[in-house]
Design a protein around this motif. Structure first.
Motif, mmCIF file in Angstrom:
data_model
loop_
_atom_site.group_PDB
_atom_site.id
_atom_site.type_symbol
_atom_site.label_atom_id
_atom_site.label_comp_id
_atom_site.label_asym_id
_atom_site.label_seq_id
_atom_site.Cartn_x
_atom_site.Cartn_y
_atom_site.Cartn_z
ATOM 1 N N SER A 60 0.828 -1.202 0.000
ATOM 2 C CA SER A 60 0.000 0.000 0.000
ATOM 3 C C SER A 60 0.867 1.258 0.000
ATOM 4 O O SER A 60 0.598 2.221 -0.737
ATOM 5 C CB SER A 60 -0.929 -0.009 1.217
ATOM 6 N N ARG A 61 1.903 1.267 0.816
ATOM 7 C CA ARG A 61 2.797 2.429 0.844
ATOM 8 C C ARG A 61 3.522 2.609 -0.481
ATOM 9 O O ARG A 61 3.656 3.728 -0.978
ATOM 10 C CB ARG A 61 3.808 2.266 1.982
ATOM 11 N N LEU A 62 3.982 1.497 -1.059
ATOM 12 C CA LEU A 62 4.654 1.594 -2.352
ATOM 13 C C LEU A 62 3.691 2.059 -3.439
ATOM 14 O O LEU A 62 4.057 2.877 -4.307
ATOM 15 C CB LEU A 62 5.252 0.235 -2.728
ATOM 16 N N GLY A 63 2.452 1.543 -3.411
ATOM 17 C CA GLY A 63 1.477 1.951 -4.413
ATOM 18 C C GLY A 63 1.110 3.417 -4.311
ATOM 19 O O GLY A 63 0.968 4.108 -5.331
ATOM 20 N N ALA A 67 1.487 5.672 -7.400
ATOM 21 C CA ALA A 67 0.265 6.087 -8.096
ATOM 22 C C ALA A 67 -0.472 7.220 -7.420
ATOM 23 O O ALA A 67 -1.484 7.677 -7.944
ATOM 24 C CB ALA A 67 -0.672 4.889 -8.253
ATOM 25 N N GLY A 68 -0.045 7.664 -6.250
ATOM 26 C CA GLY A 68 -0.733 8.752 -5.572
ATOM 27 C C GLY A 68 -1.546 8.253 -4.396
ATOM 28 O O GLY A 68 -1.689 7.047 -4.164
ATOM 29 N N PRO A 69 -2.115 9.178 -3.629
ATOM 30 C CA PRO A 69 -2.842 8.804 -2.406
ATOM 31 C C PRO A 69 -4.130 8.030 -2.666
ATOM 32 O O PRO A 69 -4.682 7.439 -1.748
ATOM 33 C CB PRO A 69 -3.138 10.153 -1.741
#
Length: 344
Positions: A60-63, A67-69
């Motif tokens: 999730s942190r990498l995404g 890709a943004g918040p």
């Protein structure tokens, strides 16, 4: 301001390293929990679940960094599982899987064999030596074929009836409303059991029975959406230009009704998967040796689950992940498409 800029610059690699560390630690725990034989099954499951949680947190942190918040790791996890399951399900006849239903060929195979991920039975075997991975994949074909067929029937029939009731109104609307409410008044499980005792347990009959569960919801959604669009400018203009009722329904209203129906259909797939598994678990659905997730879980009745928990956990995990994925993807679709329709 001179102190804020260096902190912002140094925090970026730190957050990136933290995300990578979480992902790596989660994968290590997930693989260890899946492969180790030093722990009892419950502890192995707990370690694997902890690893999955850490992996999702790191991903999730990498995404969000990439890709943004707005990145939703749970949605992509669900979509990825459905794609992976779909590919494995379609390619099952060509995969090097062990026997899934012919007990005459499994005399020499281990009975109640535990999961050995590097062996010929990665997820173990059942009481007849049949491979649980092969049975889970072929069971997915049966469960999804029944659920998708039932949803398709319910969407077409319920959508057509709901659009007709919403557009024509008056007597047609009252009759459809009474029929829908009557069908909703019958408990779903009682209805399915009653139909299962009358009809033969074939794929076609089970799909027809499950389709009855989807029709009322589709009727109500199609009716409400049609009523919301029936007096819009483009419909009034088409009516003023002499368009027939069938043309208005098919060309003007159907494209606006279809998207909300499809989003609800994705959610309904998960409901029907559970319903089909319930019927098979009770012995009223697809009969062994044809595998479905429901009759595979039923093999763990009695003390079998206490002694060999993988008999239930393997098909249960497939069932849980698939239902969870359809719910996540369906809710995401409803949140995007239902903003143009009236909420029921």
């Amino acid at each position: 301001m001179s102190e804020i800029v260096p902190r912002a610059r140094t925090s970026f690699p730190l957050r990136l390293l933290t995300a990578l560390a979480l992902t790596a630690a989660g994968l290590v725990l997930l693989v260890y929990g899946a492969r180790t034989g030093r722990l009892v099954p419950l502890a192995r499951t707990a370690v694997a679940l902890a690893g999955l949680g850490l992996t999702l947190a790191g991903a999730s942190r990498l995404g969000k960094r990439w890709a943004g918040p707005g990145f939703d790791v749970v949605f992509w996890f669900g979509a990825g599982w459905l794609v992976l399951l779909g590919l494995a399900m379609l390619a099952a006849p060509w995969l090097p899987l062990a026997e899934d239903r012919d007990v005459a060929t499994t005399v020499a195979e281990p009975v109640f064999g535990g999961p050995v991920f590097a062996g010929s039975h990665p997820l173990g075997t059942n009481a007849f030596g049949l491979d649980l991975l092969a049975r889970s994949l072929y069971g997915a074909r049966s469960s999804l074929l029944i659920s998708l067929s039932a949803v398709a029937i319910g969407t077409v029939v319920g959508g057509a009836i709901g659009m007709a009731a919403g557009y024509f109104g008056k007597a047609a609307d009252r009759v459809v409303g009474m029929a829908t409410n009557s069908l909703l008044a019958v408990p779903p499980l009682i209805l399915l059991i009653s139909l299962a005792t009358v009809l033969q347990p074939h794929l076609r009959n089970i799909a027809f029975s499950l389709a009855l569960l989807t029709i009322p919801g589709m009727v109500r959604l199609a009716r409400a959406t049609t009523m919301a669009y029936a007096n819009r400018e483009f419909v009034v203009a088409a009516r003023a230009m002499g368009a027939t009722r069938s043309r208005i329904l098919l060309r003007e209203l159907l494209p606006n009704v279809l998207l909300p129906l499809l989003s609800l259909a994705v959610v309904m797939i998960s409901v029907l998967i559970v319903a089909e598994a319930s019927l098979s678990f009770l012995g009223l659905g697809i009969q062994p040796p044809e595998p479905t997730w429901g009759n595979m879980i039923a093999e763990g009745e009695g003390r079998v689950f206490e002694q060999h928990p993988h008999i239930v956990l393997v098909p249960g995990a497939f069932l849980f992940l698939t239902v969870f994925a359809f719910n996540i993807v369906g809710e995401k679709a409803r949140g995007r498409w239902d903003s143009r329709s009236v909420k029921l």
